[in-house]
Every structure is written in structure tokens, then in C-alpha cells.
Design an enzyme around this catalytic site. Structure first.
Site, short mmCIF file in Angstrom:
data_model
loop_
_atom_site.label_atom_id
_atom_site.label_comp_id
_atom_site.label_asym_id
_atom_site.label_seq_id
_atom_site.Cartn_x
_atom_site.Cartn_y
_atom_site.Cartn_z
N CYS A 113 0.84 -1.19 0.00
CA CYS A 113 0.00 0.00 0.00
C CYS A 113 0.88 1.24 0.00
CB CYS A 113 -0.89 -0.01 1.24
SG CYS A 113 -2.04 1.38 1.34
N HIS A 162 -9.14 -3.93 -2.47
CA HIS A 162 -8.16 -3.21 -1.64
C HIS A 162 -8.50 -1.72 -1.61
CE1 HIS A 162 -3.89 -2.42 -0.23
NE2 HIS A 162 -4.27 -1.23 -0.65
N GLU A 163 -8.76 -1.15 -2.79
CA GLU A 163 -9.08 0.28 -2.86
C GLU A 163 -10.44 0.57 -2.25
OE1 GLU A 163 -6.67 2.22 -3.45
OE2 GLU A 163 -5.41 0.58 -4.17
N HIS A 166 -10.28 1.09 1.42
CA HIS A 166 -9.83 2.42 1.83
C HIS A 166 -11.02 3.36 2.03
CE1 HIS A 166 -5.49 2.44 1.84
NE2 HIS A 166 -5.42 1.85 0.66
#
Length: 195
Positions: A113, A162-163, A166
Site C-alpha cells: 500500500c 483493496h481500494e 480504503h
């Protein structure tokens, strides 16, 4: 484009906040943020430009990582397992995951990351191998927004998840486990879901 100094690092509360939906039409501030995210993933995929701009390579970056708690991210993933080597380059706004496969996957070498500078030792709790997401995509060639349904699997699906995490204030380090724990049946059973 954002530079390394612009990226919010692990430990900053901004990365733990849940991001707000983006209002449409895009404000100039939101458009500039999205453009910066998009440029980052494009430029960071070219070795010469990574050196020129002194940035870390990344296949995805979300708005919270540059201090903006809005539901936007950019991704630039290539599926090398696909015989066509499909390219998944998107500037994504207000994504909603509507389907998650029961089949799980993970990156054997672990995830990384741009907001986490320390080395990590472990894998991320298995992600769904395939997902379907509804979102708006900004096309920088036409300067238009279109609403689409994306069906992703394998590596592009991992990058998207993953994004997406966030946007909900979750870092990959929050989901890490040691590979030896895989045999301990510590994971909940995942069912195919539609949201």
C-alpha cells in the site's frame, strides 16, 4: 499528479474514516482529486516516470490516501493470467459491490500500500475471487461520466477490493494474518452475497 509527500501515511485518522459519497456533477475539487489519482496510477506504471517523479509504483490509489474522504479511487491493473492480458484502468466514483463470490483468493506475496511504508509479514484475509460492482467511471478522453457494472475476477478484483476498503477506513494491515494460521480454520465461511 500526487507525489509521495502528498500521500497520507498509516497512523493518520483520515485513513480510518468512512468516506462520503461524491456529489454529482463533480465539483472542480473532486474532479481535480480524481484526475490526480488517475495520473498517479498511469505514471507509476512506467519505470522511467517513477524515477523522474520519484514516486512509488502503485496499481491503485484512493482519495483518502491523499487526504480526501470521498468515495473515489483509481486503479490500473493488468490481468496477466488472462490470455489477452486485459487492462483495467479506471477512475471510479461511488462504487458499490453488489456480488461477492464464495471462492476466495489472495496474493501469495502479500499486498502492499502506498500509505504503508513499513515492511509487513503476512497475507491479507482472503478476498473474494470474483466481484460485481456498480459505479460511475470518469473518462478523461471524453470528459464524461458513465454508470457501469464491472465484473472483475482474480488480480483486478483484489485491487478493486483493496481500494474499496480504503473508502471504508480499512487498511490491508487490518486484515493481515500469518500464513501458518491458514490451516487453523480462523476465517468465517464466506457465502455468495448480493448487496
Amino acid at each position: 499528479m500526487y507525489l509521495n509527500k502528498d500521500i497520507v501515511k498509516e497512523g493518520n485518522q483520515i485513513l480510518k474514516n468512512k468516506s462520503a459519497m461524491v456529489s454529482m456533477p463533480l465539483s472542480s475539487a473532486d474532479l481535480n482529486c480524481l484526475k490526480g489519482l488517475y495520473e498517479y496510477v498511469v505514471i507509476s506504471s512506467v519505470d522511467e516516470l517513477v524515477k523522474q517523479y520519484d514516486i512509488r509504483p502503485g496499481v491503485g490509489i484512493a482519495a483518502p490516501q491523499v487526504g480526501v474522504n470521498k468515495r473515489m479511487f483509481a486503479m490500473n491493473a493488468v490481468d496477466f493470467l488472462d490470455e489477452k492480458e486485459s487492462h483495467y484502468l479506471f477512475a471510479i466514483i461511488n462504487p458499490i459491490i453488489t456480488y461477492k463470490s464464495k471462492e476466495l483468493t489472495y496474493l501469495p506475496g502479500g499486498e502492499g500500500c502506498l500509505s504503508v511504508d513499513r515492511s509487513t509479514n503476512g497475507l491479507v484475509t482472503p478476498r473474494h475471487y470474483a466481484i460485481t460492482a456498480k459505479c460511475s467511471i470518469y473518462d478523461f478522453n471524453t470528459n464524461k461520466i458513465k454508470t457501469v457494472t464491472l465484473k472483475l475476477e482474480g488480480y483486478p478484483a483484489i485491487v478493486f477490493q483493496h481500494e474499496f476498503d480504503h473508502l471504508d477506513g480499512i487498511l490491508f494491515t487490518d486484515k493481515m494474518y500469518h500464513p501458518n494460521d491458514l490451516d487453523k480454520n480462523i476465517f468465517p465461511l464466506y457465502e455468495e452475497t448480493e448487496e
